[in-house]
Design an enzyme around this catalytic site. Sequence first.
Site, PDB file in Angstrom:
ATOM      1  N   ASP A 101       0.853  -1.184   0.000  1.00 45.97           N
ATOM      2  CA  ASP A 101       0.000   0.000   0.000  1.00 45.97           C
ATOM      3  C   ASP A 101       0.889   1.234   0.000  1.00 45.97           C
ATOM      4  O   ASP A 101       1.825   1.321   0.802  1.00 45.97           O
ATOM      5  CB  ASP A 101      -0.862   0.002   1.273  1.00 45.97           C
ATOM      6  CG  ASP A 101      -2.338   0.089   0.955  1.00 45.97           C
ATOM      7  OD1 ASP A 101      -2.734   1.123   0.404  1.00 45.97           O
ATOM      8  OD2 ASP A 101      -3.074  -0.854   1.250  1.00 45.97           O
ATOM      9  N   ASP A 207      -3.137   4.554  -2.363  1.00 41.64           N
ATOM     10  CA  ASP A 207      -4.248   5.058  -1.558  1.00 41.64           C
ATOM     11  C   ASP A 207      -4.656   6.460  -2.032  1.00 41.64           C
ATOM     12  O   ASP A 207      -3.797   7.280  -2.361  1.00 41.64           O
ATOM     13  CB  ASP A 207      -3.769   5.112  -0.094  1.00 41.64           C
ATOM     14  CG  ASP A 207      -4.875   5.432   0.881  1.00 41.64           C
ATOM     15  OD1 ASP A 207      -5.845   4.661   0.945  1.00 41.64           O
ATOM     16  OD2 ASP A 207      -4.754   6.437   1.600  1.00 41.64           O
ATOM     17  N   GLU A 263      -6.578   4.072  -5.975  1.00 39.23           N
ATOM     18  CA  GLU A 263      -7.918   4.188  -5.382  1.00 39.23           C
ATOM     19  C   GLU A 263      -8.514   5.501  -5.864  1.00 39.23           C
ATOM     20  O   GLU A 263      -7.996   6.562  -5.543  1.00 39.23           O
ATOM     21  CB  GLU A 263      -7.787   4.177  -3.852  1.00 39.23           C
ATOM     22  CG  GLU A 263      -9.100   4.250  -3.131  1.00 39.23           C
ATOM     23  CD  GLU A 263      -8.951   4.451  -1.632  1.00 39.23           C
ATOM     24  OE1 GLU A 263      -9.851   4.025  -0.900  1.00 39.23           O
ATOM     25  OE2 GLU A 263      -7.944   5.029  -1.181  1.00 39.23           O
ATOM     26  N   HIS A 340     -10.526  -4.022   2.465  1.00 37.73           N
ATOM     27  CA  HIS A 340     -10.493  -3.683   3.894  1.00 37.73           C
ATOM     28  C   HIS A 340     -11.455  -2.548   4.242  1.00 37.73           C
ATOM     29  O   HIS A 340     -11.693  -2.288   5.418  1.00 37.73           O
ATOM     30  CB  HIS A 340      -9.068  -3.277   4.281  1.00 37.73           C
ATOM     31  CG  HIS A 340      -8.610  -2.057   3.535  1.00 37.73           C
ATOM     32  ND1 HIS A 340      -8.380  -2.062   2.180  1.00 37.73           N
ATOM     33  CD2 HIS A 340      -8.377  -0.789   3.951  1.00 37.73           C
ATOM     34  CE1 HIS A 340      -8.026  -0.838   1.792  1.00 37.73           C
ATOM     35  NE2 HIS A 340      -8.020  -0.048   2.842  1.00 37.73           N
ATOM     36  N   ASP A 341     -11.996  -1.855   3.223  1.00 32.06           N
ATOM     37  CA  ASP A 341     -12.912  -0.735   3.452  1.00 32.06           C
ATOM     38  C   ASP A 341     -14.374  -1.098   3.175  1.00 32.06           C
ATOM     39  O   ASP A 341     -15.237  -0.229   3.192  1.00 32.06           O
ATOM     40  CB  ASP A 341     -12.537   0.449   2.552  1.00 32.06           C
ATOM     41  CG  ASP A 341     -11.319   1.210   3.054  1.00 32.06           C
ATOM     42  OD1 ASP A 341     -11.024   1.128   4.261  1.00 32.06           O
ATOM     43  OD2 ASP A 341     -10.665   1.888   2.237  1.00 32.06           O
TER      44      ASP A 341
END
Length: 576
Positions: A101, A207, A263, A340-341
Amino acid sequence: MTVTGRKWWKDGVVYQIYPASFKDSNGDGIGDLNGILSELDYIKSIGVDTIWICPMYDSPQVDMGYDIRDYEKVYPPYGTNEDMERLIAETHARGMRIVLDLVVNHTSDQHSWFQESRSSKDNPKRDWYIWRPARYVDGKRCPPNNWLGNFGGSVWQWDEHTQEYYLHLFCPEQPDLNWENPVTRQAIYKSAMEFWLERGVDGFRVDTVNMYSKGDMADAPITDPGSEWQFAGFQYCNGPRMGEFLAEMNEVLQRYDAMTVGECPHTPDMARVVKYVSAKERQLNMVFQFDVVDIGQGPYKFQTTPKNYTLPQFKRAIAQTQSLLRLSADAWTTVFLENHDQSRSITRFTSDAPAHRVAGGKLLSLMMCALSGTLFIYQGQELGMTNFPESWDMSEYKDVDSSNYYKMVAERSGNDSTKLAEAKASLQHLARDHARVPMSWSTAKYNGFSPPDAKAEPWMRPLEDAALCNAEQQQGDKASVLAFWKRMLAVRKEWNDLLVHGEFDDLDEQNEDLFVFSKTWKGRKALAVCNFTDKTQSLTLPESVRNSKRELLVSSADRGDEAELAAWEGRVYLLS
């Protein structure tokens, strides 16, 4: 069946790992790098070829590692830099790749850069973050604009020491870096990217990739009259210098042949998305659009009721992300339902009732494997893990996003019990917490997540349904969700051109029960038929394919080419 010379990441299947919740090797209740290392053979056995590790960097963990204190150091409970280097080497030794990430919109307020930046107005690093003086309205000190933060409240935090506000699009402990400063950008590339690329990582999930250029930072339009703070995603995403910043970042990545997936929220303009992912633009390889996973969410995500969407809306969202391949010959897309979100996909999009959860898990696997683009699977998704039960109270919700929302509803409603029950029902359906519970490895103590003699309880409560859903049992069960994922990934590989690269068409968009779509590649055609109901449905095909000769490739219910689809059954046919 595969065209040679394609980029490795196009045909890849990526398995996402959330380190805190994957596997605890030392019994401290927190997953760690050695836990991941111990299960690399399991991960490879699924049929994936790349692992993506969520932030494992040193962090105060205000936002589960997305608040980074030191890019060049592993978070001690997860292990050491040496553990990380060993994990990279062992992943490569198994013929897999590893991506990390990349979190460079913001740092932790404990990062040494920010500590210097806030120390004084004339510190050399002052301009590495975004500082602004207060504005005064009727003599009252106010933040520089009315933007709402991603976790609620204002995006501005007053700093008493230097008498200015700093910007934080997320938590106050996550100050935004100033990408307008070229010295800052070079420091980011060196510390956050090159440090790990030199150690062998194969790329990054980037991210909040479209938030680095903030535009003029003018007030956002008023869309929530009851609030002082207004949604500003369209103000701080996709700003004027995004292309320039990403092209510069890409120069670093190209030296290492590193892959990127960004993202990319709040980007409804598909022409803009194409620009990000077009090969000739040299910005990003691909992005995560949120059309599909945002289905059924309210204007502020949780302000909604469970299953608040129709199947045609879900299908349109998928068509939108699939359309990238049509819009530009050199663009690429992604396929995902969980990360994960997001909460668990079986609970959200099929049914987690005991009678249906396995069928639902297989249906979603079949649908995803038949869609074009790079495929992303989240840990536990391959087992059919579901949301935790309604009986768990608010103390089990650990995520800052969940607790902030619940607090906001309590404050706004004066602790109205009906409003709080509605808030909890929404969290029960959509909260990020559901993806973050420990993996269910077996029926042993702590579901096999921690060793049986662990000195601490797992950091989040393990699920109570390990007897129905665990990796150990499913590895020996040919009828399991895991076995079906392995089978579908093999089918996807065998029919790579058609399923991974083919053009997508929704053949019956208004159908409220069935999702029927075709994939076309150089005259070859596949047809996917998915029953998104808990009832038997007749196999009524659209006119455009009704008279085609069809050969059943796979059924998620392990049936033949019967005239009826079982509840939550999906099929893929080859057409001629």
